[in-house]
Design an enzyme around this catalytic site. Structure first.
Site: not given
Ligand SMILES: Cc1ncc(C[n+]2csc(CCOP(=O)(O)OP(=O)(O)O)c2C)c(N)n1
Ligand SMILES: Cc1ncc(C[n+]2csc(CCOP(=O)(O)OP(=O)(O)O)c2C)c(N)n1
Ligand SMILES: [Mg+2]
Ligand SMILES: [Mg+2]
Lengths: 328, 351, 328, 351
Positions: C59-60, C89, C129
């Site tokens: 949560a940025e 965000p 990215h």
């Molecule tokens: C706004 C944002 N912050 C950080 C990231 C980097 N990031 C990519 S996937 C992820 C974790 C997501 O976790 P979850 O929603 O539980 O999905 P999962 O990978 O476990 O299926 C993060 C922090 C991103 N893509 N978007």
């Protein structure tokens, strides 16, 4: 040909477009029975109903994100951000998402949406009801950014924005809403996005500007014409992305002197880009430095009246700058 | 079968499939298992292609297969809409995407159908099914999915929108705003959370002070259910209930599928940095493939021959797809200038 | 004097500052046991504990908003945004809030916080990215924006950022993390925010650049020196707000030819501002147009390898531009 | 007295004050009422100054007075911190701000102490109490307040942070992110929602699908209570409980004070555009001044003489403050260049 204020031009054009195309709907805070805080949608919920005039919760990111979702699924949302100062929570959905939908799907999905944003100062709005927010939008590939300064342009460009198949940020200067009156045809005309307009012909100096500063510049041009016989040409950008480099360079090629007047602070701004275009592609036409008239580099803009008046480039300040530039 | 948040997820066991809920049949379950086998074989291959330096990045669906195939079974691909996340390999296969089409994404080949290889795998939009993912920015798809569903409601269409997200995405402000609006306006959306207990390395305990994401549904006036996502039948039933509710005009639901992420977050990650040995041990017991296989065998739906045939077919399909995808060139440079705006010339411009 | 990579410079400096001042703490996604996705905080939670190395929810906006709250209440937070592409965000808390705290309270509250943002492309990051996000920060009064390109500058400027009493956006180019090695003293030195640095002396053309493009420009300068005997001076901006106009203008006054090289798209960007500064205050020193070398105006940046390689200004493209500019 | 979200707010009546809760006394209640009278008189004057074209903008506290004075009584201004919203005129007076200091804000006079008149009234930071509001952007103060409280927790200080917000702010993503983090990390913050049923013109029914904001506390693992904000005693007790919890290290709480907004949103608004005649009728019955006055009289705390004295004193104080504030000049132009950054010259610069 009816005379109207800029806010009337916006309201009537919205009403006409809503009547013309049932895929168009509006979302925003207080746009329902309140008619919007600037009354841009006064009487709309009564005419179009709650399904097409959606009073949203106080949550800008979702206003844009939901509008985007509806846009990619066949609708033509017109979202209102109540004040430009409150668009920041929604930047991610607008700059990060909407702008990249067409490119990121190679045209598989498109986002025909308009985001109306009342912006600008000189209205005793202080630090959070006076901001100019065009920079981030004007920088972003995939967005169109429109900033009309007259009722005529507001009508023609709002129609083009709503009918466009790409996300368009439509900037409405709050101070021009009731201050600026002008003729605007009743017909269904459109003005092209991406074309600047020469609002005053001149031979000595070119001013490139937009928004409220167009009107301050026009006043300045008249005064220096009378006091010093300096003839200033005034280019109204109208669209901030894509910029109309052709019209800018054409004007500078005739006057040899370029000045950019802007209400937003100058560092890394639209005025910087206009100057850079001239410095790269109009260099050999230049007889003098490319001058910028902008506010000081402080957060726009103080609430106290004397300071606010000092912040915004005034016709007097612009006139002085014209004289100085004409003498170089 | 009643599933609710107060009931512990583990109480919904594979046995819940003893009498198939409406819409499920032995054939459909067998088909689902076949897709899971294909997904697993392809998933393994993609990881290998990354290690060979051929696929830049991959997020694995291993552990999520039963949940995803159940989701597709509970929806209607001819009219429903899918805003996927980035871990939906199984769902995409179940929706008819071919292994070659999937590998073209990971290898960024010319002709890649979602984004012309401009985006990461699983991002862009699908040419045949209304499936898309615009960005990698976690959470943004939630308000977007509400808008998609709102448009269908406005137009009186009976489509349902499936909004995929993870436990990590539930922390974003966009998640709150999306569910709140969906609750107010009763839009036909199903918020589908594949909760694998980790956001990259951040465990649930550091993501939220509550046990389940489904429990937040009440804050938005919508039903929330928590299900064992390794139980294909229980998952199907919970999702179907939510989809039917949305289709019949009763609005949004939140379905939380408890699954395990069997591999690191992506090919760039190493989960031994942050997961304990026991945690990894424990997680491996929740692999949906053996669980589903055992369930199908218990019910006499699957036998050795069919199982072997599925796995062999999957291996062959993945080999062929690899050859086909690797044979393709990268997209030509000039294509990158195409289509930023409708009005674009599509030729190179610098401003 | 130890040789290290840029990511090592960042990590060691963070570690030293954390040891020096117990008011400093870090917040971000995966900065705990994972050590951050780029390992900038590898081993930190073990040394400093979970209270000072906070693994945040995804949560940025809250990462920046909470850091800001802690900063105005006596702490010196260092927040990490995992990838620049995910800062959108949080823009509201950074540009709308943190930047205006000192001014909006007339100094009653201050926000001594550093926001580290890995940015930039050429790493097969695709549309989400690879982004450069400096424009909105470089435009905003009340923020400092730093973008070091060498381990030496990273160390000196990160110390200055953390010790500064104003909010500072610290941009780290992802591709330079392991690609760029260099000497950096072990001592507690600082480099001043707001000062550019001439990384190569030259007499024929001035290149103004920053980030990864510094290294592409240095390569280009060497090649044109050998092939054409053109001597290029290279000004590394290092700080994008406030810009060091003095050093830029001083260089151009000697070479008469200015070129800005930037990885971010050009329209309304840092390159625009540098050009505008030169066009206004260095105009009479110029022998040729102010040239800009930037990517095409498409969303940064395609995932497919050939297109990504074409997007980022290459040493070859920069070398060609130098030759053309030198000939004007 | 037990207050919880399942109990309807109206069941907590003024009679709840029959036996004063710890910390409340007849004197404190009388003092609170005196502040309410002063706030009301000043509020009316500010509205008049706007109509006279002297005050550019004002948001009224009328209707919120009892809730705000109770909030201050339940906290300790010598160590607690207050992130106010923009409707906290009564709270600011209760915290010792003088009427002249308040009017200098509305009239943007030189020497205005919160922001040097750079900001709207009630924005900036207070020189004597740790009270501040950085912006008009609704919701941003919620994560900020969590950070403020986190700093106190890290430093082992026993300060409690009061985070003021409205029902409208509860829809922002920042509200979700702030409460979630506060729940995870147990920070000493009290989320204090003055729910007046409207976000400008948007009624609760269009803001959220649930009845109360307090009911969302469970989604964040924190206690939530809903109180009649016209009942000064019930409000005090609920807030005190939350403040004590925070101070004793037990973390965050959400307190929802149900109040009415007696005037339009701001001096720029006209609520007859969107509020029905009955709604306005009904709301006027919930004016906390007569309600508090009646309660105090019932308990023999207030008599005619004292009441008249309070109102007369308030009138005089407001008149004197108006003269004092109007006598001040506007801030000089050159002051606007001061202090954007610490390193600033404070002289005019164009970039
Ligand atoms: C706004 C944002 N912050 C950080 C990231 C980097 N990031 C990519 S996937 C992820 C974790 C997501 O976790 P979850 O929603 O539980 O999905 P999962 O990978 O476990 O299926 C993060 C922090 C991103 N893509 N978007
Ligand atoms: C982010 C943002 N969006 C919109 C606004 C405009 N606005 C100012 S106050 C307000 C309503 C706030 O309602 P609520 O939180 O209930 O507080 P109340 O005014 O009722 O006390 C709105 C929409 C704003 N200031 N900030
Ligand atoms: Mg997860
Ligand atoms: Mg309200």
């Amino acid at each position: 040909m009816a005379e109207m204020t800029l806010i009337e031009a916006v309201r009537e054009t919205l009403r006409e477009e809503m009547r013309r195309d049932s895929d168009i709907f509006m979302m925003g805070e207080d746009i329902g029975p309140r008619g919007g805080v600037f009354l841009a949608s006064e009487g709309f919920v009564e005419e179009f109903g709650e399904d097409r005039i959606i009073n949203t919760p106080l949550a800008e990111s979702s206003i844009i994100g939901i509008a985007l979702g509806a846009a990619v699924n066949g609708m033509r949302p017109v979202a209102e951000i109540q004040f430009a100062d409150f668009v920041w929570p929604a930047i991610n959905q607008l700059v990060g998402e909407a702008a990249r939908v067409r490119y990121g799907t190679d045209g598989g999905k498109t986002a025909p949406m308009t985001v109306r944003i009342p912006y600008g100062g000189g209205v005793r709005g202080g630090l959070y009801h006076s901001q100019s927010v065009e920079v981030i939008f004007a920088h972003t590939p995939g967005l169109q950014v429109v900033a009309p300064a007259t009722p005529y342009d507001a009508r023609g460009l709002l129609r083009s924005a709503i009918r466009s198949n790409d996300p368009t940020v439509f900037l409405e200067h709050k101070k021009t809403y009731r201050l600026v009156r002008g003729d605007a045809p009743d017909e269904e005309y459109t003005e092209p996005i991406g074309k600047a307009d020469v609002k005053r012909a001149g031979t000595d100096v070119s001013i490139i500007t937009y928004g409220l500063m167009l009107h301050h510049s026009l006043q300045a041009a008249e005064s220096v014409a009378q006091s010093d016989g300096i003839e200033t040409e005034i280019v109204d950008l109208r669209t901030l992305r894509p910029l109309d480099a052709e019209t800018i360079l054409e004007s500078v090629s005739r006057t040899g002197r370029a000045m950019i007047v802007q209400e937003d602070t100058g560092a890394v701004s639209v005025s910087s880009e206009v100057s850079a275009i001239i410095a790269q592609d109009g260099f050999f036409d230049l007889d003098a430095p490319v001058m910028r008239v902008t506010p000081p580099e402080i957060p726009p803009m103080p609430f106290s009246p004397l300071q606010e008046a000092e912040f915004v480039p005034s016709p007097e300040r612009i006139a002085d700058a014209i004289r100085r530039l004409a003498e170089v | 079968m009643e599933i609710n948040v107060n009931e512990s997820t583990r109480r919904i066991t594979a046995e819940s499939g003893l009498s198939w809920p409406a819409g499920l049949s032995r054939d459909r379950l067998l088909e689902a298992y076949r897709t899971m086998c294909l997904s697993r074989a392809l998933d393994v291959r993609i990881w290998t292609l990354n290690r060979q330096g051929k696929a830049a990045i991959a997020a694995s669906a291993q552990g999520h297969e039963a949940a995803q195939v159940a989701t597709v079974m509970a929806t209607d691909p001819t009219r429903d809409r899918y805003l996927i996340y980035y871990r939906q390999l199984t769902a995409m296969l179940a929706l008819g995407t071919t292994p070659t089409e999937m590998l073209m994404q990971f290898l960024a080949r010319d002709g890649e159908m979602l984004s012309a290889a401009r985006q990461f795998p699983l991002h862009g939009s699908h040419p045949r099914v209304d499936l898309f993912s615009f960005s990698n920015v976690v959470g943004t798809q939630l308000p977007q999915s509400v808008g998609v569903a709102l448009a269908d409601k406005m137009k009186g269409r009976d489509a349902v929108t499936i909004s995929f997200f993870g436990d990590g995405a539930a922390s974003q402000g966009d998640c709150h705003e999306a569910m709140n609006f969906a609750g107010i306006h009763n839009v036909p959306v199903v918020f589908l959370c594949e909760n694998n207990r980790y956001a990259i390395s951040v465990p649930l305990s550091q993501q939220m002070p509550v046990e389940s994401i489904a429990s937040r549904a009440s804050a938005y006036g919508i039903p929330g259910v928590e299900v064992d996502g390794t139980d294909i039948v229980a998952s199907y039933e919970a999702i179907k209930e939510a989809v039917d509710r949305a289709r019949s005009g009763d609005g949004a639901s939140l379905v939380e599928l408890r699954v395990e992420r069997l591999l690191p977050h992506t090919t760039d990650d190493d989960h031994t940095r942050y997961r304990s040995a026991e945690d990894i041990e424990k997680m491996l017991e929740l692999d949906p493939l053996p669980i589903t296989e055992a369930m199908l065998r218990r019910h006499g739906i699957l036998d050795d021959a069919t199982d072997a045939e599925f796995k062999e077919a999957a291996r062959r399909a993945v080999d062929d797809a690899t050859d086909a995808a690797e044979a393709m060139p990268f997209p030509p440079v000039q294509d990158m200038y195409r289509g930023v705006l409708e009005s674009d010339s599509g030729v190179k411009s610098n401003g």
